[in-house]
Design an enzyme around this catalytic site. Sequence first.
Site, PDB file in Angstrom:
ATOM      1  N   THR A 228       0.969  -1.511  -0.087  1.00  0.00           N
ATOM      2  CA  THR A 228       0.018  -0.141   0.120  1.00  0.00           C
ATOM      3  C   THR A 228       1.408   1.497   0.189  1.00  0.00           C
ATOM      4  O   THR A 228       1.938   1.409   0.434  1.00  0.00           O
ATOM      5  CB  THR A 228      -1.336   0.096   1.530  1.00  0.00           C
ATOM      6  OG1 THR A 228      -0.011   0.052   2.521  1.00  0.00           O
ATOM      7  CG2 THR A 228      -1.594  -1.276   1.270  1.00  0.00           C
ATOM      8  N   ASP A 229       0.420   1.889  -0.928  1.00  0.00           N
ATOM      9  CA  ASP A 229       1.070   3.681  -0.534  1.00  0.00           C
ATOM     10  C   ASP A 229       0.943   4.117   2.028  1.00  0.00           C
ATOM     11  O   ASP A 229       0.200   3.411   2.148  1.00  0.00           O
ATOM     12  CB  ASP A 229       0.203   4.345  -1.176  1.00  0.00           C
ATOM     13  CG  ASP A 229       1.407   5.732  -0.755  1.00  0.00           C
ATOM     14  OD1 ASP A 229       2.162   6.031   0.018  1.00  0.00           O
ATOM     15  OD2 ASP A 229       0.786   6.808  -1.773  1.00  0.00           O
ATOM     16  N   TRP A 230       1.702   4.881   1.907  1.00  0.00           N
ATOM     17  CA  TRP A 230       1.475   4.930   3.164  1.00  0.00           C
ATOM     18  C   TRP A 230       0.405   5.316   3.949  1.00  0.00           C
ATOM     19  O   TRP A 230       0.452   6.165   4.123  1.00  0.00           O
ATOM     20  CB  TRP A 230       2.446   5.856   4.178  1.00  0.00           C
ATOM     21  CG  TRP A 230       4.366   4.835   4.349  1.00  0.00           C
ATOM     22  CD1 TRP A 230       5.168   4.644   4.896  1.00  0.00           C
ATOM     23  CD2 TRP A 230       4.570   3.572   3.200  1.00  0.00           C
ATOM     24  NE1 TRP A 230       6.095   3.988   4.782  1.00  0.00           N
ATOM     25  CE2 TRP A 230       6.041   2.872   4.022  1.00  0.00           C
ATOM     26  CE3 TRP A 230       4.107   2.862   2.387  1.00  0.00           C
ATOM     27  CZ2 TRP A 230       6.031   2.212   3.254  1.00  0.00           C
ATOM     28  CZ3 TRP A 230       5.089   2.326   1.592  1.00  0.00           C
ATOM     29  CH2 TRP A 230       6.487   1.897   2.090  1.00  0.00           C
ATOM     30  N   GLY A 232      -2.426   3.845   3.333  1.00  0.00           N
ATOM     31  CA  GLY A 232      -3.891   3.061   2.889  1.00  0.00           C
ATOM     32  C   GLY A 232      -4.333   1.782   2.410  1.00  0.00           C
ATOM     33  O   GLY A 232      -4.462   1.581   1.370  1.00  0.00           O
TER      34      GLY A 232
END
Length: 785
Positions: A228-230, A232
């Site tokens: 994931t994006d941080w 996310g």
Amino acid sequence: MNHQEILSKMSVEDKIDLCCGANFWRSAGFEKYDLPAMAVSDGPHGVRFQADESDMLGINTSVPATCFPSGGTSGCSWDKDLLGEIGEAIAQEALSYGVDGILGPGLNIKRSPLCGRNFEYISEDPFLSGKLGASYIKEAQKTGVSACPKHFAANSQEYKRFSSNGHMDERTLREIYLSAFEEAVNDGKPNMLMTAYNKINGTYCSDNKWLITDVLRNEWGFDGLVVTDWGGMHDRVQGFKSGCDWSMPGGGTKHLQNSALAAYHAGTLSEQEIDACADRMITRMLNAAKARKKKSDFSRDKHHALAHKAAVQSAVLLKNDGILPLKSESVSLIGYMAKVPRYQGAGSSHINPTKLLSLRDITPNWHYSEGCDEHGDTNDALLADACLIAKESETCVVVAGLPDSYESEGFDRSDMKMPDGHIRMIEAVCDANPNTVVLLLCGSAVEVPWINKARAVLYMGLAGQASAEATYELLSGQTSPSGKLAETWPLRYEDVPCSEYYGMPHRDAEYREGIYVGYRYYETSGTPVRFPFGFGLSYTQFDYSSLEANDHKITVSVKNTGKTSGAEVVQLYISPPKAGTHRPSKELKGFEKVFLQQGETKQVTFELNDRSFAVWNDGWKIQKGIYTLNIASSVHDIQLTATTQVDGEDMKIPSFEAGSWYEAPCEKPSRTGFEKMIGHTVPIPKKTVKGQFTDENTIAEMAEHSIIMRIVKYFIEKTIAKMNGCKLGDRNPTFKMAVSSSVDSALFSLVISSCGSMPKNIAYGLLDMANGHMLGGIKRMLKKE
């Protein structure tokens, strides 16, 4: 223990824990399974690794690393080999610091010039982005370090990026917003890939099984790790089911592990689904441990030289009436950014450079005046001094563009305008000394109302730590500029097709323009632009000849007919037959950068394939007919043409198309026409009111209705200001980005990205209070989750 032994011996609890981070940059490690932790860092244009305190906001200092030109600038090099060299160098530095994966390159499409993160993204064109991104990935991964292209997918605005819903048809998604990733996956073969925060057609990217499993894994054959994006990971259970392997960061995700474990015990999440993700985590961690044994080091001087080379090759000469290269050293230098350079963007990609000089540092004999301040403001006294200094020399060089506070991760620009102070400075200096050259330092397109006053304009972009040395090399004529724009520069923002419905205040992203993004719209609609896609001048001239088209193989000769050596980017655009569904008038399908000595000729060859002619119509299909092959120096400057007959089919024209905006794009697409195109109505987001807030809302939104949230918002902003050494409301870009990424982050995301400083019980207790349930909120805060 080998791979299968580890997986077979792991408990379900350990497998779930394995798939959530341990802290900000590292995975969990398990000594009992001989499975060491894995570390990653931001890395689009340099290593941002924080050995001590970690954050995503650029507040804490990272280790020294080479700051290469940002993706939006290096994309203007149109040089696959150069991007590969940059990727390899960044990976070498990562390995030297014990970093196993670099989070880059950024492959999102520049849908609007206002996107605050455009400086990180390569282009408005998916073919160019994909080819350059693949080169970066391939060379980086030869070191053993993993590359991680991002943000998958359609992350084209910063406003409400944590919860925005992107509405679009599948053709637009496939042809524009997925195809750069497809090329990067098929050719670059990355070991990792990062999902975006946003939703696509109602589903968060981290939860999206169609996106991650059906398309990415099954269609494209991706066998790597999806992270994931941080902050996310929207739903850990759905993440497992979708094939999203790794939730980052760790430290504040115990509630995610608990929810997955509860679903497993309830029978709604199978061990097989958990194993699939854990298996990919183990593969990547074991491979990372093996690569880490290489113990790489790097030469700061050699990498600085590469950053210099990249800055030179990426600079775009936008205008020159013969004043460049400079004919003498009688020069006046004007502008605050000549003394304190703007060489990179703000946010999670911010690099602590190994070396940095300003243009002022390397031109001590030039006269100098600031002309403006760090924010782009000016006054009569500053302008008077600038004009006085300008008159003292034969030539004047003005450094302007966008200050740090104008473009950053976390927020979008409000318009395409440069600071008023920069415009006044340029115009005043041009009036004082007509022999004026303007250097532009900015990460994306800007409006240039002063263009007729300046004799030359050199766009350096955000050119990295060697920006100053590269600038002087180009101004003095040691090397001829060879960069070409990787995005169109409109005359004004109002000409952008999505300008009426992009970004603030529109929470959701309506992709009404469909496939008509950037030059695809301007060329098809005939809309005049300031500088077209692929445009860039040189100190020399090139002649194109001997075009031959044989089946899917095209060759053309290019000769340097000028008086100095130089490089030209040969571009191939395909124009479709008149029959069939609507299509852009030109689409980039090939490019090659060739370096030529004076009088030298080289032959350039392009190999096309079926995909070069295909459109998405419930699968990739080719409309049969005669296609035009355009050899060009920019999308608007066609040098030679040929035609080719292509076999295919007579595709059915969609029912919505006749008489629609898409049949003949011009001006702005309507909401009604867009809904006909996608086949359903698009809900207009309603402003949430007290009593209806969810964990997708932000502290800033709730603060409008809740005194508790107003207090929380104030203390968060106060804390961030103190950490940045500034005051509330300051134009500090790191402060603005940090505030946006906290108080304007979806609550579920804030809990994860806080790494435990905002635990779920506290956050959701505050949510209850914001909805008017004070007692329930207090009880929830006291209950650990």
